[in-house]
Structures are given as C-alpha cells and as structure tokens.
Design a protein around this motif. Structure first.
Motif, mmCIF file in Angstrom:
data_model
loop_
_atom_site.group_PDB
_atom_site.id
_atom_site.type_symbol
_atom_site.label_atom_id
_atom_site.label_comp_id
_atom_site.label_asym_id
_atom_site.label_seq_id
_atom_site.Cartn_x
_atom_site.Cartn_y
_atom_site.Cartn_z
ATOM 1 N N ASP A 244 0.864 -1.199 0.000
ATOM 2 C CA ASP A 244 0.000 0.000 0.000
ATOM 3 C C ASP A 244 0.893 1.239 0.000
ATOM 4 O O ASP A 244 1.124 1.805 1.029
ATOM 5 N N ASN A 245 1.433 1.672 -1.135
ATOM 6 C CA ASN A 245 1.066 1.261 -2.466
ATOM 7 C C ASN A 245 2.282 1.437 -3.371
ATOM 8 O O ASN A 245 2.179 1.663 -4.558
ATOM 9 N N LYS A 246 3.492 1.286 -2.709
ATOM 10 C CA LYS A 246 4.715 1.489 -3.493
ATOM 11 C C LYS A 246 4.952 0.353 -4.482
ATOM 12 O O LYS A 246 5.730 0.499 -5.426
ATOM 13 N N ASP B 267 -0.365 12.394 -1.180
ATOM 14 C CA ASP B 267 -1.096 12.543 0.095
ATOM 15 C C ASP B 267 -2.390 11.721 0.095
ATOM 16 O O ASP B 267 -3.372 12.113 0.723
ATOM 17 N N GLU B 268 -2.372 10.583 -0.576
ATOM 18 C CA GLU B 268 -3.590 9.756 -0.647
ATOM 19 C C GLU B 268 -4.055 9.327 0.734
ATOM 20 O O GLU B 268 -5.240 9.273 1.014
ATOM 21 N N GLU B 269 -3.098 9.019 1.618
ATOM 22 C CA GLU B 269 -3.476 8.474 2.927
ATOM 23 C C GLU B 269 -4.150 9.511 3.818
ATOM 24 O O GLU B 269 -4.676 9.179 4.878
ATOM 25 N N VAL B 270 -4.123 10.791 3.382
ATOM 26 C CA VAL B 270 -4.791 11.828 4.168
ATOM 27 C C VAL B 270 -5.754 12.627 3.283
ATOM 28 O O VAL B 270 -5.973 13.801 3.528
ATOM 29 N N ASP C 148 -6.582 2.186 -10.436
ATOM 30 C CA ASP C 148 -5.892 2.625 -9.212
ATOM 31 C C ASP C 148 -5.699 1.419 -8.285
ATOM 32 O O ASP C 148 -6.137 0.301 -8.582
ATOM 33 N N GLU C 149 -5.098 1.658 -7.131
ATOM 34 C CA GLU C 149 -4.955 0.624 -6.099
ATOM 35 C C GLU C 149 -6.344 0.172 -5.631
ATOM 36 O O GLU C 149 -7.348 0.798 -5.945
ATOM 37 N N GLY C 150 -6.376 -0.869 -4.810
ATOM 38 C CA GLY C 150 -7.653 -1.294 -4.249
ATOM 39 C C GLY C 150 -7.678 -2.767 -3.959
ATOM 40 O O GLY C 150 -6.992 -3.232 -3.052
HETATM 41 ZN ZN LIG Z 1 -3.311 2.980 -0.493
#
Ligand SMILES: [Zn+2]
Ligand SMILES: CCCCCCCC/C=C\CCCCCCCC(=O)NCC(=O)O
Ligand SMILES: [Zn+2]
Length: 522
Positions: free
Chosen positions: A175-177, A208-211, A236-238
């Motif tokens: 998550d998510n490198k 800044d996805e995590e915030v 995207d991630e998921g």
């Molecule tokens: Zn993520």
C-alpha cells in the motif's frame, strides 16, 4: 359428535388444506426462480479472439530481476509518511522524487514521455499515443504511506525493506509502493525495448492519498481538466488476488474494484466545566462520551449484504464453489440475509455486509487531578453502497441519543458510482484479459473496494474507474494493510512489473473482440 366439534373439525380441515396449498404454491415459485450457476460466468470474451498488441516479450533476466528489486527496496526505505493533511514528511517526499529519477532514467529522458511535478511532490506523466483517435487511459498509485512503529510488533523495522524468507517487509510494500514502482519499472523496460504506444496514457502518482488526496490527486485532476482530458478508464490501487481468503472458493479470485465504499469521519465531543478531581460530578465528560461510543459499537449499522454490487461478486464466483455453497451463491436474492449473518462474524468480510463503524481516536484530560472540560472521539465509518452519507449521519445521531454529545462531520462522501463490467466494458475487459493471460488459474470478478483511493477524485474525467493490482493476498494478509508486518514476496513484486508491462501493451487494441457482432470502439 356435537355440532360444535363438527364445526371445529371442518375449520381444522380448511386450515390444513389452505396451508398445503400455500406450500405447493411456494414450492412452485422457488423451483421456478432458484438457479444454480453451473456455467462459467468468467469465460466472457474469448482470449484467442483478441488483437495481438503485446508484441514485446515481458521476460525478466537475472540482472533486471536484481535491479527491479533493488529499486523497490530503495523506495520502501524512504519514510514518505502522511499523518494528517498538514503533517507530511516533505523531506522524504523530496528524496523520493530523486529516487524515481535515478531508478527510471529512460522514463525521465525519453522524448515519448512528458513529466510534470504537481503540488510540489506528486507526479504526472503523459505518454502520447500514435493514434489520436483512441481515448487515453490512466494508471494511478500513491507515494505516501501511513505511519508505522517497529515497537507495535514488526518482525523487521518498517522502513528497512528487509528480506525474510523471500518476502520484502516494510510499510508501503502492498500500500502502495508496489504499484508506484511497478508501473514506472514496466514503462522503463518497455521504453528500453523500443515500445511506443498506439493509445496514449497518463500515470498519476499522488503524495497525500493516505490523508485525502486533496493536494496530489485533486491538483492532478485540475491539470488534466485544464487540458480538456477525458479518459477511457482509470486503474488505481484497491482490491487484489485473494488466495484461500474466501472460504469454500476453489482457487484464487482476482477482485477488480468497480466501486468503493463511501466515508464519514465524525467528531463527537462533550464539554463540561473543569474542576478539582476530589469533587467529581456524577457523570464526567469522558464517561458521557464513552457511553456514546459504546452505544455505537454495540449497535452496528444495518446488514445490507446483497443490496449493493457485492451481490455481483458472489454471482460471478458462484461456479467456483462446491454444492451446497454453489447453490447458495447462485441465489443471492434468497440467501443474502443468511450469508450476511455468516460474513459479519469476521472483520474483513463484515466490511462487505454493512457500513462499518470504527472508533479511531479518543482524547481527553491533561492531568490526573483535573476534571477534563473536553472529551472528543473520532468515528470513521465506511459507507455500504446501498446507503447514503445522510442516512448514516441520521443513524449515528439516533444511536448516540444524547444531546450533550456534539456531533460534527469532519469529512464525508457517498459511495462511489459503479463502473461497467460487462462484455463491452473496455477497461474491465483489458484488466481481466491481462490477469488471465498471466494467472490462468484465477477467477476474475467485480468487487467493492472497502477502503478509499485517490481515484475517487477522477469521477469527472472517467466514467469507468477500477481499483486493482495483482498483489496476492493469502489468509491473514488483509490485516497487514495499515497494520504490522506489511510485506510482499519478491516473486509477486516481479509479477506486478510484468502485469503493468502487459497491461500497457494490451491497451493498444482499437476495439474489444466481440462475441456477437460489432466491436466496442473507444
Ligand atoms: Zn493505499
Ligand atoms: C469477499 C470477501 C473477501 C474478504 C477479504 C478482504 C480483502 C481485502 C483486500 C484489500 C483491502 C482493501 C484495501 C483497499 C485500499 C485502501 C487504500 C487506503 O488505505 N486508503 C485510505 C483509506 O481508505 O483510509
Ligand atoms: Zn492505505
């Protein structure tokens, strides 16, 4: 027999006949409606009928194997932690920028790639295609990670990228490198091997996805809107490949997120006059707030299993269950209330059943002998597709049921729209084909992403948004997300590079093959 007992017997007879009739009618109804999905809903478009555009082989030699792993481990070692919207590790983000340029020299120097830094630390890449008639697509990932403390029980320091038994440990490995580095590594190898795309594509890496993504993703979207960009689809991630995670399912399942849950972050607070702890009131601000929070935990949001797109997940997977589960999954219209009761027993499956309620922060008090004037708690709810933010807020209010508890909405939005996943759905079918080419043993199904992603900011640019990477999750791995011992196997990271390498080439087809008549041109 008296007249009265004769009447009673007739009544009894009529009751029995009516009940039997009802059973027969119900039996007919059930027999006519229930089904068993023995056909393979996964078959879809025949892989053999696809136009071949993946002409560059995705072989990885030993030198590249070591190189791609070294780049990935360097990325994990940079602590790009986001804690709040204003607490980002900007030093690490700057260092990460340097790493990308060093690790992917061809991407940064190729005349085929345009690059710009957005909002200081996010990255936007544009790789124009040779056929301008083809609508471009976009790959997303995020650079930032959530905090991690070794003392919480990590087997290796969270920013060490230490290898243990073939796994790389570290915050950001899933998550998510893995996607940030996987996408750019794939592009680097494609460019080195002489690739030039027919369909153009963008790559967006948020910081800044995590915030929230309010700086990174939102500004990338602004830049694209100014250019008038419209996208065929966004990836995207998921979700992930789940192997042995869904009880009773034969073989692994690749769940492609076609929507994501909504969000409500609510601040609850109680104010009271401060004072000396030797003369406490009957109820303290902490006690009142604790009661409210407890009521929220004891009264979960209603079960809605089967009322959202999660129903499609199980119907797609039904043929991979054995009887009697095959029958149950094929008839969600009948069994979803029962299934919901079973799934709510485990936190990871409960997430698909309802709007979840998590108390994530609780603050009060400054000294042992002062009655605290203020107590506050944050509640983080993930909203089921069949509910709205407004409905959830009303339910919280009625469950708390105490006017002394103030309620403020800190952040919130409705569940995201559902993207297409039928046979004419370009993005879904390309992702599915790429997965099946690489992992033929997997069953592909649409799924709901239970966390939120940067892609939610892209709804004006693309009708179809998917959340997926072929990260393999085995039992217990879901708990590593934002938890301890986040890790990925070396083999799986290499598979991710190959996945993006093939996906980019597969997107170069003009049309999807059509099982029936004309193709679906994009
Ligand atoms: Zn993520
Ligand atoms: C059908 C039942 C299967 C249950 C297994 C659940 C497996 C869960 C798989 C993935 C976890 C979902 C994570 C989604 C990405 C979240 C990204 C993120 O952290 N965003 C920030 C946030 O949501 O706060
Ligand atoms: Zn995350």
């Amino acid at each position: 027999m008296t007249e009265r007992s004769a009447k009673l017997n007739i009544l009894k007879f009529v009751k029995i006949v009516s009940f039997s009739l009802l059973l027969v009618i119900l039996g007919f109804f059930v027999a006519a409606t229930v089904r068993t999905l023995t056909f393979d809903v996964n078959a879809g478009l025949q892989l053999a009928h696809w136009e071949k555009t993946n002409n560059i082989a995705s072989d990885i030699n030993q030198h590249q194997r070591e190189e791609l792993l070294a780049n990935f481990r360097d990325a994990i070692r940079i602590p790009t932690v986001s804690t709040t919207e204003t607490q980002l590790n900007t030093t690490a983000l700057r260092e990460f920028d340097g790493l990308l340029r060093k690790a992917f020299p061809t991407v940064f120097s190729s005349h085929l790639v345009q690059h710009e830094v957005v909002a200081n630390y996010s990255h936007l890449f544009w790789v124009p295609g040779s056929d301008l008639a083809l609508v471009p697509y976009m790959l997303l990932a995020h650079i930032d990670v959530v905090p991690a403390e070794e003392r919480d029980g990590w087997e290796a320091p969270p920013f060490s990228a230490k290898e243990i038994n073939g796994f790389i440990y570290g915050r950001g490995t899933i998550d998510n490198k893995q996607s940030v580095m996987g996408i750019l590594q794939a592009l680097e190898y494609l460019l080195i091997r002489g690739y030039s795309p027919r369909r153009g594509f963008f790559i967006g890496l948020g910081h800044d996805e995590e915030v929230s993504g309010f700086q990174g993703a939102m500004n990338i979207v602004r830049v694209l809107k100014k250019k008038g960009v419209q996208l065929a689809f966004v990836l995207d991630e998921g979700l992930a490949v789940l192997d042995g995670v869904i009880s009773g399912l034969e073989g692994p399942a690749a769940l492609i997120g076609i929507s994501e849950k909504g969000l409500a972050t609510v601040k609850l607070s109680v104010s009271k006059a401060p004072g000396h702890s030797s003369m406490p009131p009957r109820e303290s601000s902490i006690g009142i707030l604790a009661g409210a929070v407890k009521r929220l935990e004891e009264n979960p949001m209603p079960r809605l299993f089967g009322e959202g797109p999660e129903r499609g997940t199980f119907e797609h997977l039904a043929h991979k269950f054995r009887l009697p589960l095959k029958f149950v999954m094929s008839n969600m219209w009948l069994f979803s209330p029962l299934l919901g009761r079973v799934m709510e027993r485990r936190p990871d499956t409960n997430a698909f059943v309802r709007t979840t309620t998590a108390i994530t922060m609780f603050n009060s008090g400054v000294k042992v002998n002062i009655l605290p004037s203020q107590a506050e708690a944050y509640v983080n709810l993930r909203i089921h597709s069949a509910q709205s933010l407004q409905e959830v807020l009303e339910l919280i209010q009625s469950t708390v049921g105490d006017e002394r508890v103030k309620m403020e909405l800190v952040d919130g939005f409705d569940p995201l729209p559902v993207s297409s996943y039928d046979e004419t759905s370009f993005g879904f079918q390309i992702i599915k084909k790429t997965v099946l080419d690489q992992f033929p043993q997997v069953t592909v199904a649409p799924g709901i992403c239970i966390g939120n992603t940067d892609s939610r900011h892209y709804t004006d640019l693309a009708k179809d948004i998917y959340r997926f990477a072929p990260t393999w999750f085995r039992p217990g791995d879901a708990q590593r997300f934002h938890g301890i011992n986040e890790r990925i196997s070396k083999k799986n990271y290499e598979e991710l590079v190959v996945f993006y390498f093939n996906l980019i080439q597969n997107c170069d087809i003009k049309d999807l093959p059509s099982p029936h008549s004309a193709g679906h041109e994009l």
